[in-house]
Design a protein around this motif. Structure first.
Motif, mmCIF file in Angstrom:
data_model
loop_
_atom_site.group_PDB
_atom_site.id
_atom_site.type_symbol
_atom_site.label_atom_id
_atom_site.label_comp_id
_atom_site.label_asym_id
_atom_site.label_seq_id
_atom_site.Cartn_x
_atom_site.Cartn_y
_atom_site.Cartn_z
ATOM 1 N N ALA A 12 0.832 -1.205 0.000
ATOM 2 C CA ALA A 12 0.000 0.000 0.000
ATOM 3 C C ALA A 12 0.863 1.249 0.000
ATOM 4 O O ALA A 12 0.617 2.200 -0.755
ATOM 5 N N PHE A 13 1.897 1.269 0.841
ATOM 6 C CA PHE A 13 2.794 2.425 0.912
ATOM 7 C C PHE A 13 3.502 2.662 -0.417
ATOM 8 O O PHE A 13 3.550 3.797 -0.915
ATOM 9 N N VAL A 14 4.067 1.618 -1.004
ATOM 10 C CA VAL A 14 4.782 1.763 -2.272
ATOM 11 C C VAL A 14 3.836 2.233 -3.371
ATOM 12 O O VAL A 14 4.189 3.096 -4.187
ATOM 13 N N THR A 15 2.632 1.716 -3.397
ATOM 14 C CA THR A 15 1.666 2.107 -4.423
ATOM 15 C C THR A 15 1.256 3.564 -4.258
ATOM 16 O O THR A 15 1.137 4.304 -5.249
ATOM 17 N N VAL A 16 1.055 4.005 -3.019
ATOM 18 C CA VAL A 16 0.733 5.421 -2.766
ATOM 19 C C VAL A 16 1.882 6.307 -3.235
ATOM 20 O O VAL A 16 1.677 7.340 -3.892
ATOM 21 N N ALA A 17 3.117 5.912 -2.907
ATOM 22 C CA ALA A 17 4.280 6.710 -3.300
ATOM 23 C C ALA A 17 4.417 6.781 -4.818
ATOM 24 O O ALA A 17 4.759 7.824 -5.374
ATOM 25 N N GLU A 18 4.140 5.694 -5.506
ATOM 26 C CA GLU A 18 4.327 5.655 -6.952
ATOM 27 C C GLU A 18 3.190 6.309 -7.719
ATOM 28 O O GLU A 18 3.402 6.842 -8.807
ATOM 29 N N ALA A 26 -5.719 3.301 -4.079
ATOM 30 C CA ALA A 26 -6.860 2.462 -3.727
ATOM 31 C C ALA A 26 -7.468 1.835 -4.977
ATOM 32 O O ALA A 26 -7.836 0.648 -4.986
ATOM 33 N N GLY A 27 -7.551 2.612 -6.046
ATOM 34 C CA GLY A 27 -8.083 2.073 -7.288
ATOM 35 C C GLY A 27 -7.194 0.993 -7.861
ATOM 36 O O GLY A 27 -7.685 -0.022 -8.364
ATOM 37 N N GLN A 28 -5.887 1.201 -7.787
ATOM 38 C CA GLN A 28 -4.955 0.226 -8.338
ATOM 39 C C GLN A 28 -4.942 -1.058 -7.511
ATOM 40 O O GLN A 28 -4.792 -2.150 -8.052
ATOM 41 N N LEU A 29 -5.108 -0.913 -6.192
ATOM 42 C CA LEU A 29 -5.077 -2.073 -5.308
ATOM 43 C C LEU A 29 -6.442 -2.727 -5.133
ATOM 44 O O LEU A 29 -6.562 -3.738 -4.443
ATOM 45 N N ASN A 30 -7.470 -2.097 -5.723
ATOM 46 C CA ASN A 30 -8.843 -2.599 -5.592
ATOM 47 C C ASN A 30 -9.281 -2.625 -4.130
ATOM 48 O O ASN A 30 -9.885 -3.591 -3.655
ATOM 49 N N LEU A 31 -8.946 -1.546 -3.416
ATOM 50 C CA LEU A 31 -9.322 -1.383 -2.014
ATOM 51 C C LEU A 31 -10.029 -0.044 -1.836
ATOM 52 O O LEU A 31 -9.999 0.818 -2.714
ATOM 53 N N THR A 32 -10.658 0.147 -0.680
ATOM 54 C CA THR A 32 -11.249 1.446 -0.368
ATOM 55 C C THR A 32 -10.143 2.383 0.109
ATOM 56 O O THR A 32 -9.082 1.948 0.577
ATOM 57 N N GLN A 33 -10.419 3.685 0.017
ATOM 58 C CA GLN A 33 -9.432 4.661 0.468
ATOM 59 C C GLN A 33 -9.161 4.504 1.970
ATOM 60 O O GLN A 33 -8.020 4.627 2.417
ATOM 61 N N SER A 34 -10.195 4.220 2.733
ATOM 62 C CA SER A 34 -10.021 4.073 4.178
ATOM 63 C C SER A 34 -9.158 2.862 4.508
ATOM 64 O O SER A 34 -8.360 2.904 5.455
ATOM 65 N N ALA A 35 -9.263 1.786 3.703
ATOM 66 C CA ALA A 35 -8.438 0.606 3.939
ATOM 67 C C ALA A 35 -6.970 0.912 3.673
ATOM 68 O O ALA A 35 -6.085 0.490 4.434
ATOM 69 N N VAL A 36 -6.686 1.647 2.602
ATOM 70 C CA VAL A 36 -5.307 2.024 2.292
ATOM 71 C C VAL A 36 -4.754 2.935 3.383
ATOM 72 O O VAL A 36 -3.629 2.755 3.860
ATOM 73 N N SER A 37 -5.552 3.932 3.798
ATOM 74 C CA SER A 37 -5.108 4.846 4.860
ATOM 75 C C SER A 37 -4.824 4.092 6.154
ATOM 76 O O SER A 37 -3.854 4.403 6.864
#
Length: 291
Positions: A12-18, A26-37
Motif C-alpha cells: 500500500a505504501f509503495v503504491t501510494v508513493a508511486e 486504492a483504485g490500483q489495489l482494488n481497495l477502499t481509500q479508508s483501507a489504504v489509509s
C-alpha cells in the motif's frame, strides 16, 4: 525479538508513493481509500516513523519514507517472484534428464539440489546410462535433456567442456605396472575402445580383466587393484585415484561433455535446468583456468 514487516502495508505504501495519492493507490489495489489509509497508519505505527508528509495538498515522502520506498520495492519484487515461481503452472511438471554414469559426479547432485530449491514443483527424473543408450532414448523422445561424453558434437548439441581421459586405479595400487596390463570397463563404455587403441599404438599388451554392464563391478575391481580404468580427470571417486605412471602408459584422447535439449512441451522447463547445468560446468572451467 525479531519483528516481521507487513507486506500488505508495504505494498500500500509503495503504491501510494508511486501513484502520488491514496485515491489512485486504492483504485490500483482494488481497495477502499479508508483501507489504504489504515494500512499506512499501521505501518507508520509499527516502524515508529512518519513516512508521508501530509502537510501539503499532495502527499510527499519524508526522508524515512524515501528510504523505506527503496527497501519496499525490493521486498515486493522478491515476494512477487517467489509467489509467481511457486504458483505459476509454467513452473511445474517433470523433466527426464539423462547423464552418463561417469559424469554424474561431482556436479549433478548439486545441480539437482539447486534446481529443486528454485523450482520445487518440477520433478526431475534422472536416468543414468551410457552415452550411446542415452542418445537413442533422446532421439526416441524418451528424454527431455541429456549430457553426453563424445569426441565430437552433433547438430543441436552444445559443448560444455573438453577434458582428457586419464588412467585411474586403486590408491597406491600397482596393477598398472603389470604386463599385459589388465583393464576393467563396462561393455557399453565409450572410453573402452580408445584406451585399447592407445595401448596398441604404444605396443603395450593388454587384456580385459573384467567386462560387465555394472559400473559398481568395474569400480570394485579397480579399487581392489586387480585392473585399471580410465576416466575424465575430474570425475573420479574417492576410492580411485589418478595413476602417476611417469610416461609408462600412453596419453589418452580428449572427450567433450555435450548438452542436448529436446524441443517439445517440456522445452521451457528443460532450458531452465540447462542453465543450472551450464553454471556448474562454467564454474569448473573458471576454476581450472585459475589453477
Amino acid at each position: 525479538m525479531p519483528r516481521n514487516l507487513d507486506l500488505t502495508a508495504i505494498r500500500a505504501f509503495v503504491t501510494v508513493a508511486e501513484t502520488g495519492g491514496v485515491t489512485r493507490a486504492a483504485g490500483q489495489l482494488n481497495l477502499t481509500q479508508s483501507a489504504v489509509s489504515m494500512q499506512l497508519k499501521r505501518l507508520e505505527e509499527a516502524l515508529g516513523q512518519t513516512l508521508l508528509d501530509r502537510s501539503a495538498r499532495s502527499i510527499s515522502l519524508t526522508p524515512q519514507g524515501e528510504q523505506l520506498l527503496s527497501y519496499g520495492r525490493r521486498l515486493l519484487e522478491i515476494n512477487d517472484e517467489v509467489w509467481g515461481r511457486m504458483k505459476d503452472e509454467a513452473f511445474e511438471g517433470e523433466i527426464r534428464f539423462g547423464v552418463p554414469h561417469d559424469i554424474v559426479y561431482p556436479y549433478i547432485p548439486q545441480v539437482l539440489k539447486r534446481f529443486s530449491g528454485a523450482y520445487p514443483r518440477v520433478r526431475v527424473q534422472l536416468v543414468s546410462s551410457f552415452t550411446k543408450q542415452l542418445k537413442q532414448e533422446f532421439a526416441a523422445g524418451s528424454l527431455d535433456m541429456i549430457l553426453t561424453t563424445e569426441t565430437g558434437v552433433e547438430e543441436g548439441g552444445e559443448t560444455l567442456q573438453r577434458q582428457g581421459l586419464v588412467w585411474v586405479g586403486a590408491p597406491g595400487g600397482a596393477a598398472w605396472r603389470s604386463r599385459p596390463i589388465k583393464l576393467a570397463f563396462e561393455n557399453g563404455c565409450i572410453f573402452r575402445t580408445p584406451v585399447q587403441k592407445a595401448l596398441d599404438a604404444a605396443g603395450i599388451a593388454w587384456e580385459m580383466a573384467v567386462s560387465s554392464d555394472s559400473t559398481r563391478t568395474i569400480d570394485a575391481t579397480v579399487s581392489a587393484d586387480l585392473a585399471v580404468h580410465a576416466n575424465l580427470h575430474w570425475s573420479g571417486t574417492p576410492y580411485l585415484e589418478r595413476i602417476n605412471h611417469g610416461g609408462a602408459l600412453p596419453d589418452l584422447p580428449q572427450f567433450r561433455v555435450n548438452l542436448y535439449c529436446a524441443s517439445g512441451p517440456n522445452e521451457a522447463l528443460a532450458q531452465h535446468l540447462a542453465d543450472f547445468v551450464r553454471g556448474a560446468y562454467l564454474g569448473q572451467e573458471l576454476g581450472m583456468a585459475a589453477e
